[in-house]
Motif scaffolding. Structure first.
Motif, PDB file in Angstrom:
ATOM      1  N   GLU A   1       0.814  -1.225   0.000  1.00  0.00           N
ATOM      2  CA  GLU A   1       0.000   0.000   0.000  1.00  0.00           C
ATOM      3  C   GLU A   1       0.842   1.267   0.000  1.00  0.00           C
ATOM      4  N   GLY A   2       2.162   1.118  -0.062  1.00  0.00           N
ATOM      5  CA  GLY A   2       3.021   2.296  -0.153  1.00  0.00           C
ATOM      6  C   GLY A   2       3.541   2.753   1.187  1.00  0.00           C
ATOM      7  N   ALA A   3       3.475   4.049   1.448  1.00  0.00           N
ATOM      8  CA  ALA A   3       4.033   4.612   2.675  1.00  0.00           C
ATOM      9  C   ALA A   3       3.323   5.912   3.014  1.00  0.00           C
ATOM     10  N   MET A   4       3.445   6.302   4.277  1.00  0.00           N
ATOM     11  CA  MET A   4       2.835   7.541   4.759  1.00  0.00           C
ATOM     12  C   MET A   4       3.862   8.354   5.539  1.00  0.00           C
ATOM     13  N   ALA A   5       3.695   9.664   5.509  1.00  0.00           N
ATOM     14  CA  ALA A   5       4.398  10.569   6.412  1.00  0.00           C
ATOM     15  C   ALA A   5       3.327  11.259   7.245  1.00  0.00           C
ATOM     16  N   ILE A   6       3.476  11.197   8.568  1.00  0.00           N
ATOM     17  CA  ILE A   6       2.426  11.658   9.472  1.00  0.00           C
ATOM     18  C   ILE A   6       3.014  12.704  10.421  1.00  0.00           C
ATOM     19  N   SER A   7       2.547  13.927  10.306  1.00  0.00           N
ATOM     20  CA  SER A   7       2.938  14.961  11.254  1.00  0.00           C
ATOM     21  C   SER A   7       1.668  15.500  11.906  1.00  0.00           C
ATOM     22  N   ARG A   8       1.825  16.414  12.834  1.00  0.00           N
ATOM     23  CA  ARG A   8       0.652  16.981  13.490  1.00  0.00           C
ATOM     24  C   ARG A   8      -0.104  17.932  12.568  1.00  0.00           C
ATOM     25  N   GLU A   9       0.595  18.413  11.525  1.00  0.00           N
ATOM     26  CA  GLU A   9      -0.027  19.369  10.611  1.00  0.00           C
ATOM     27  C   GLU A   9      -0.599  18.718   9.348  1.00  0.00           C
ATOM     28  N   GLU A  10       0.018  17.613   8.904  1.00  0.00           N
ATOM     29  CA  GLU A  10      -0.422  17.001   7.659  1.00  0.00           C
ATOM     30  C   GLU A  10      -0.124  15.516   7.623  1.00  0.00           C
ATOM     31  N   THR A  11      -0.833  14.827   6.729  1.00  0.00           N
ATOM     32  CA  THR A  11      -0.599  13.404   6.490  1.00  0.00           C
ATOM     33  C   THR A  11      -0.480  13.196   4.989  1.00  0.00           C
ATOM     34  N   VAL A  12       0.590  12.514   4.582  1.00  0.00           N
ATOM     35  CA  VAL A  12       0.864  12.256   3.168  1.00  0.00           C
ATOM     36  C   VAL A  12       0.826  10.751   2.942  1.00  0.00           C
ATOM     37  N   HIS A  13       0.149  10.324   1.890  1.00  0.00           N
ATOM     38  CA  HIS A  13       0.142   8.897   1.520  1.00  0.00           C
ATOM     39  C   HIS A  13       0.643   8.762   0.087  1.00  0.00           C
TER      40      HIS A  13
END
Length: 333
Positions: free
Chosen positions: A251-263
Protein backbone atom coordinates in the motif's frame (compact mmCIF):
# COMPACT_ATOMS: atom_id res chain seq x y z
CA UNK A 1 24.95 25.76 14.70
CA UNK A 2 27.86 23.85 13.20
CA UNK A 3 28.06 23.13 9.50
CA UNK A 4 26.24 20.06 8.21
CA UNK A 5 28.86 17.69 6.80
CA UNK A 6 26.64 14.61 6.89
CA UNK A 7 23.09 14.08 5.73
CA UNK A 8 22.65 11.46 8.45
CA UNK A 9 24.57 9.65 11.14
CA UNK A 10 23.32 6.06 11.30
CA UNK A 11 24.00 4.10 14.49
CA UNK A 12 23.34 0.38 14.77
CA UNK A 13 24.50 -3.20 14.98
CA UNK A 14 27.42 -3.83 12.62
CA UNK A 15 26.75 -7.32 11.28
CA UNK A 16 28.61 -8.98 8.41
CA UNK A 17 26.36 -11.16 6.24
CA UNK A 18 28.22 -14.31 5.18
CA UNK A 19 26.50 -16.26 2.38
CA UNK A 20 27.32 -19.82 1.40
CA UNK A 21 25.58 -22.22 -0.99
CA UNK A 22 25.22 -25.65 0.62
CA UNK A 23 23.52 -28.95 -0.11
CA UNK A 24 20.59 -30.26 1.89
CA UNK A 25 22.77 -32.82 3.65
CA UNK A 26 24.92 -30.01 5.12
CA UNK A 27 21.88 -28.83 7.11
CA UNK A 28 21.20 -32.41 8.20
CA UNK A 29 24.76 -32.93 9.40
CA UNK A 30 24.63 -29.67 11.34
CA UNK A 31 21.15 -30.40 12.79
CA UNK A 32 19.81 -27.14 11.35
CA UNK A 33 16.15 -26.42 10.63
CA UNK A 34 15.87 -25.20 7.06
CA UNK A 35 14.50 -21.67 6.77
CA UNK A 36 14.88 -20.91 10.47
CA UNK A 37 16.95 -18.20 12.18
CA UNK A 38 18.84 -18.91 15.39
CA UNK A 39 21.13 -16.89 17.65
CA UNK A 40 24.44 -18.61 18.36
CA UNK A 41 27.36 -18.11 20.75
CA UNK A 42 31.03 -17.47 20.00
CA UNK A 43 32.11 -21.11 19.95
CA UNK A 44 29.33 -22.14 17.58
CA UNK A 45 29.95 -19.12 15.33
CA UNK A 46 33.62 -20.03 14.93
CA UNK A 47 32.88 -23.74 14.48
CA UNK A 48 30.14 -23.26 11.86
CA UNK A 49 32.15 -20.68 9.93
CA UNK A 50 35.01 -23.18 9.69
CA UNK A 51 32.60 -25.79 8.26
CA UNK A 52 31.27 -23.50 5.52
CA UNK A 53 32.77 -23.74 2.07
CA UNK A 54 33.23 -20.79 -0.27
CA UNK A 55 31.54 -17.68 1.08
CA UNK A 56 30.47 -14.23 -0.06
CA UNK A 57 30.66 -11.52 2.59
CA UNK A 58 28.62 -8.33 2.56
CA UNK A 59 28.56 -5.68 5.27
CA UNK A 60 25.05 -5.57 6.72
CA UNK A 61 22.97 -4.49 9.67
CA UNK A 62 19.86 -2.33 9.40
CA UNK A 63 21.43 1.10 10.01
CA UNK A 64 24.45 0.11 7.92
CA UNK A 65 22.15 -0.66 5.00
CA UNK A 66 20.48 2.73 5.43
CA UNK A 67 23.85 4.52 5.42
CA UNK A 68 24.88 2.65 2.25
CA UNK A 69 21.62 3.70 0.59
CA UNK A 70 22.21 7.36 1.42
CA UNK A 71 25.68 7.09 -0.10
CA UNK A 72 24.22 5.52 -3.25
CA UNK A 73 21.88 8.53 -3.51
CA UNK A 74 24.94 10.77 -3.62
CA UNK A 75 24.53 11.78 -0.01
CA UNK A 76 27.09 12.03 2.77
CA UNK A 77 26.34 9.50 5.50
CA UNK A 78 28.29 8.61 8.63
CA UNK A 79 27.99 5.34 10.53
CA UNK A 80 28.72 4.14 14.05
CA UNK A 81 28.79 0.40 14.73
CA UNK A 82 31.11 -1.87 16.67
CA UNK A 83 33.23 -4.46 14.89
CA UNK A 84 36.18 -6.45 16.21
CA UNK A 85 39.83 -6.11 15.29
CA UNK A 86 39.63 -9.23 13.10
CA UNK A 87 39.38 -10.17 9.44
CA UNK A 88 35.60 -9.77 9.24
CA UNK A 89 35.80 -6.45 11.06
CA UNK A 90 38.39 -5.15 8.63
CA UNK A 91 36.25 -6.35 5.72
CA UNK A 92 33.19 -4.59 7.16
CA UNK A 93 35.01 -1.29 7.59
CA UNK A 94 36.53 -1.55 4.11
CA UNK A 95 33.10 -2.17 2.54
CA UNK A 96 31.45 0.74 4.32
CA UNK A 97 34.19 3.20 3.45
CA UNK A 98 34.31 1.81 -0.08
CA UNK A 99 30.70 2.79 -0.79
CA UNK A 100 31.25 6.30 0.59
CA UNK A 101 30.22 6.01 4.25
CA UNK A 102 32.27 7.79 6.93
CA UNK A 103 33.05 5.00 9.42
CA UNK A 104 35.56 5.68 12.18
CA UNK A 105 34.35 3.59 15.14
CA UNK A 106 37.30 2.13 17.05
CA UNK A 107 37.30 -1.68 16.65
CA UNK A 108 37.01 -3.96 19.67
CA UNK A 109 40.36 -5.55 20.57
CA UNK A 110 41.00 -8.97 22.12
CA UNK A 111 37.38 -9.71 22.95
CA UNK A 112 34.32 -10.93 21.04
CA UNK A 113 34.68 -11.39 17.25
CA UNK A 114 32.78 -9.30 14.70
CA UNK A 115 29.05 -10.04 14.53
CA UNK A 116 27.98 -12.17 11.61
CA UNK A 117 24.86 -13.66 10.11
CA UNK A 118 25.86 -16.90 8.41
CA UNK A 119 23.27 -17.50 5.72
CA UNK A 120 23.17 -20.99 4.22
CA UNK A 121 21.40 -21.14 0.87
CA UNK A 122 20.16 -24.55 -0.29
CA UNK A 123 19.51 -25.38 -3.98
CA UNK A 124 15.81 -24.49 -3.57
CA UNK A 125 16.76 -20.92 -2.61
CA UNK A 126 15.74 -21.30 1.03
CA UNK A 127 17.87 -19.36 3.52
CA UNK A 128 18.87 -20.76 6.91
CA UNK A 129 20.30 -18.05 9.15
CA UNK A 130 22.72 -18.37 12.05
CA UNK A 131 23.32 -15.05 13.75
CA UNK A 132 26.13 -14.24 16.16
CA UNK A 133 25.94 -10.77 17.73
CA UNK A 134 29.52 -10.69 19.01
CA UNK A 135 31.25 -7.33 19.05
CA UNK A 136 28.27 -5.26 17.91
CA UNK A 137 26.61 -5.42 21.35
CA UNK A 138 29.74 -3.83 22.87
CA UNK A 139 28.83 -0.40 21.46
CA UNK A 140 29.12 2.17 24.25
CA UNK A 141 28.85 5.93 24.86
CA UNK A 142 32.62 6.20 24.29
CA UNK A 143 32.01 5.25 20.64
CA UNK A 144 29.87 8.35 20.08
CA UNK A 145 31.97 11.14 18.58
CA UNK A 146 30.33 14.49 19.44
CA UNK A 147 31.75 16.27 16.39
CA UNK A 148 30.23 13.69 14.04
CA UNK A 149 26.83 13.93 15.74
CA UNK A 150 26.87 17.72 15.56
CA UNK A 151 27.82 17.59 11.88
CA UNK A 152 24.85 15.39 10.89
CA UNK A 153 21.47 16.83 9.93
CA UNK A 154 19.77 13.87 11.61
CA UNK A 155 20.98 11.04 13.84
CA UNK A 156 19.23 7.75 13.02
CA UNK A 157 19.30 4.80 15.42
CA UNK A 158 18.02 1.22 15.54
CA UNK A 159 15.53 0.03 18.13
CA UNK A 160 17.80 -3.00 18.53
CA UNK A 161 20.25 -0.70 20.35
CA UNK A 162 17.84 -0.77 23.28
CA UNK A 163 18.83 -4.38 24.11
CA UNK A 164 22.43 -3.95 25.43
CA UNK A 165 22.56 -1.43 28.35
CA UNK A 166 25.73 0.27 27.09
CA UNK A 167 24.27 0.72 23.59
CA UNK A 168 21.15 2.26 25.14
CA UNK A 169 23.35 4.82 26.88
CA UNK A 170 25.16 5.46 23.58
CA UNK A 171 21.77 6.14 21.97
CA UNK A 172 20.82 8.65 24.67
CA UNK A 173 24.21 10.38 24.56
CA UNK A 174 23.97 10.81 20.78
CA UNK A 175 20.42 12.18 21.11
CA UNK A 176 21.51 14.71 23.74
CA UNK A 177 24.42 15.93 21.62
CA UNK A 178 22.24 16.16 18.50
CA UNK A 179 19.54 18.22 20.17
CA UNK A 180 22.09 20.54 21.78
CA UNK A 181 23.39 21.23 18.27
CA UNK A 182 19.89 21.88 16.90
CA UNK A 183 19.80 18.56 15.01
CA UNK A 184 17.03 15.98 14.70
CA UNK A 185 16.95 12.52 16.26
CA UNK A 186 15.33 9.52 14.61
CA UNK A 187 14.47 5.99 15.72
CA UNK A 188 13.44 2.95 13.70
CA UNK A 189 11.42 0.43 15.70
CA UNK A 190 13.35 -2.47 14.09
CA UNK A 191 10.73 -5.21 14.58
CA UNK A 192 7.53 -5.99 16.43
CA UNK A 193 9.33 -8.23 18.94
CA UNK A 194 11.66 -5.35 19.79
CA UNK A 195 8.58 -3.17 20.34
CA UNK A 196 7.08 -5.79 22.66
CA UNK A 197 10.23 -5.73 24.80
CA UNK A 198 10.49 -1.95 25.12
CA UNK A 199 7.06 -0.46 24.41
CA UNK A 200 6.90 1.90 27.44
CA UNK A 201 10.43 3.16 26.82
CA UNK A 202 9.88 3.76 23.10
CA UNK A 203 6.69 5.68 23.85
CA UNK A 204 8.57 7.75 26.43
CA UNK A 205 11.30 8.58 23.91
CA UNK A 206 8.68 10.17 21.65
CA UNK A 207 6.55 11.80 24.34
CA UNK A 208 9.60 13.29 26.07
CA UNK A 209 10.85 14.76 22.78
CA UNK A 210 14.01 12.63 22.61
CA UNK A 211 12.89 11.18 19.26
CA UNK A 212 11.72 13.66 16.63
CA UNK A 213 11.23 11.24 13.71
CA UNK A 214 9.95 7.68 14.01
CA UNK A 215 10.27 4.97 11.35
CA UNK A 216 7.93 1.99 11.56
CA UNK A 217 6.03 -0.48 9.47
CA UNK A 218 2.34 -1.13 10.06
CA UNK A 219 2.96 -4.24 12.22
CA UNK A 220 5.39 -2.38 14.47
CA UNK A 221 3.10 0.62 14.84
CA UNK A 222 0.08 -1.51 15.75
CA UNK A 223 2.26 -3.36 18.27
CA UNK A 224 3.45 -0.07 19.73
CA UNK A 225 -0.10 0.94 20.54
CA UNK A 226 -1.40 -2.58 21.17
CA UNK A 227 -4.19 -2.28 18.65
CA UNK A 228 -5.30 -4.25 15.60
CA UNK A 229 -6.66 -1.08 14.01
CA UNK A 230 -4.04 0.79 12.01
CA UNK A 231 -5.95 4.09 12.00
CA UNK A 232 -6.09 4.05 15.79
CA UNK A 233 -2.30 3.65 15.87
CA UNK A 234 -1.83 6.43 13.31
CA UNK A 235 -3.99 8.82 15.34
CA UNK A 236 -2.01 8.00 18.48
CA UNK A 237 1.45 8.41 16.95
CA UNK A 238 0.42 11.73 15.44
CA UNK A 239 -0.03 13.04 18.99
CA UNK A 240 3.09 11.37 20.39
CA UNK A 241 5.74 12.12 17.75
CA UNK A 242 6.52 15.18 15.66
CA UNK A 243 6.93 13.12 12.48
CA UNK A 244 6.42 9.46 11.59
CA UNK A 245 7.44 7.68 8.39
CA UNK A 246 5.23 4.62 8.07
CA UNK A 247 5.74 1.87 5.48
CA UNK A 248 2.67 -0.10 4.37
CA UNK A 249 4.06 -2.81 2.11
CA UNK A 250 1.97 -3.09 -1.03
CA UNK A 251 0.00 0.00 0.00
CA UNK A 252 3.02 2.30 -0.15
CA UNK A 253 4.03 4.61 2.68
CA UNK A 254 2.83 7.54 4.76
CA UNK A 255 4.40 10.57 6.41
CA UNK A 256 2.43 11.66 9.47
CA UNK A 257 2.94 14.96 11.25
CA UNK A 258 0.65 16.98 13.49
CA UNK A 259 -0.03 19.37 10.61
CA UNK A 260 -0.42 17.00 7.66
CA UNK A 261 -0.60 13.40 6.49
CA UNK A 262 0.86 12.26 3.17
CA UNK A 263 0.14 8.90 1.52
CA UNK A 264 2.29 7.73 -1.39
CA UNK A 265 1.16 4.55 -3.20
CA UNK A 266 3.57 1.69 -3.80
CA UNK A 267 5.28 1.57 -7.16
CA UNK A 268 3.62 -0.94 -9.47
CA UNK A 269 6.45 -1.49 -11.96
CA UNK A 270 8.60 -3.70 -9.70
CA UNK A 271 8.78 -7.47 -9.46
CA UNK A 272 9.25 -8.40 -5.82
CA UNK A 273 12.23 -10.75 -5.49
CA UNK A 274 13.44 -10.25 -1.89
CA UNK A 275 11.91 -7.97 0.73
CA UNK A 276 15.12 -7.90 2.79
CA UNK A 277 16.22 -4.31 3.35
CA UNK A 278 13.03 -2.64 2.09
CA UNK A 279 12.51 -0.65 5.29
CA UNK A 280 16.21 0.19 5.58
CA UNK A 281 16.31 1.63 2.06
CA UNK A 282 13.02 3.47 2.49
CA UNK A 283 14.72 5.19 5.42
CA UNK A 284 17.68 6.06 3.15
CA UNK A 285 15.46 7.97 0.76
CA UNK A 286 13.35 9.63 3.43
CA UNK A 287 16.34 10.76 5.49
CA UNK A 288 18.11 12.07 2.39
CA UNK A 289 15.00 14.05 1.53
CA UNK A 290 14.67 15.49 5.02
CA UNK A 291 18.37 16.46 5.11
CA UNK A 292 18.00 18.24 1.77
CA UNK A 293 14.81 20.05 2.85
CA UNK A 294 12.49 18.17 0.49
CA UNK A 295 8.82 18.34 1.41
CA UNK A 296 7.09 15.34 3.02
CA UNK A 297 5.56 14.08 -0.21
CA UNK A 298 8.86 14.15 -2.10
CA UNK A 299 10.77 12.55 0.77
CA UNK A 300 8.20 9.76 1.01
CA UNK A 301 8.28 9.20 -2.75
CA UNK A 302 12.06 9.02 -2.69
CA UNK A 303 11.88 6.49 0.13
CA UNK A 304 9.51 4.35 -1.94
CA UNK A 305 11.84 4.58 -4.95
CA UNK A 306 14.80 3.30 -2.90
CA UNK A 307 12.73 0.50 -1.36
CA UNK A 308 11.48 -0.54 -4.80
CA UNK A 309 15.03 -0.89 -6.07
CA UNK A 310 16.16 -3.16 -3.25
CA UNK A 311 13.16 -5.52 -3.34
CA UNK A 312 13.76 -6.12 -7.06
CA UNK A 313 16.85 -8.27 -6.38
CA UNK A 314 18.38 -10.49 -3.72
CA UNK A 315 20.21 -8.64 -0.95
CA UNK A 316 19.70 -5.65 1.33
CA UNK A 317 21.95 -3.14 -0.46
CA UNK A 318 21.16 -1.34 -3.73
CA UNK A 319 22.55 -2.85 -6.93
CA UNK A 320 21.73 0.12 -9.14
CA UNK A 321 23.02 3.62 -8.47
CA UNK A 322 20.21 5.32 -6.57
CA UNK A 323 21.40 8.79 -7.57
CA UNK A 324 20.90 7.87 -11.24
CA UNK A 325 17.42 6.52 -10.49
CA UNK A 326 16.54 9.65 -8.52
CA UNK A 327 17.68 11.85 -11.42
CA UNK A 328 15.64 9.82 -13.89
CA UNK A 329 12.58 10.31 -11.69
CA UNK A 330 13.23 14.04 -11.33
CA UNK A 331 14.04 14.06 -7.60
CA UNK A 332 17.45 15.63 -8.07
CA UNK A 333 19.06 17.50 -10.95
Amino acid sequence: MTDTRFDALCIGNAICDVFSHVEEDFLSRENLVKGAMRLIDTAEAVRLYDQMGQTVRISGGSAGNTAAGIASLGGKPAYVGKVAEDELGQSYAHDMRGVGVHFATQPLANRAPTARSMILITPDGERTMNTYLGACVELSPEDIDPDTVRAAAVTYMEGYLWDPPAAKQAFLRAAEIAHAAGRRVSLTLSDAFCVDRYRPEFLALMRDGIVDLLFANEHELRSLYETSDLQTAIDAVREDCRLTALTLGGEGAMAISREETVHVPARKDIEVVDLTGAGDLFASGFLFGMARDFDLTTSTELGCLCAAEVIGHVGARPERNLADLARQEGFVS
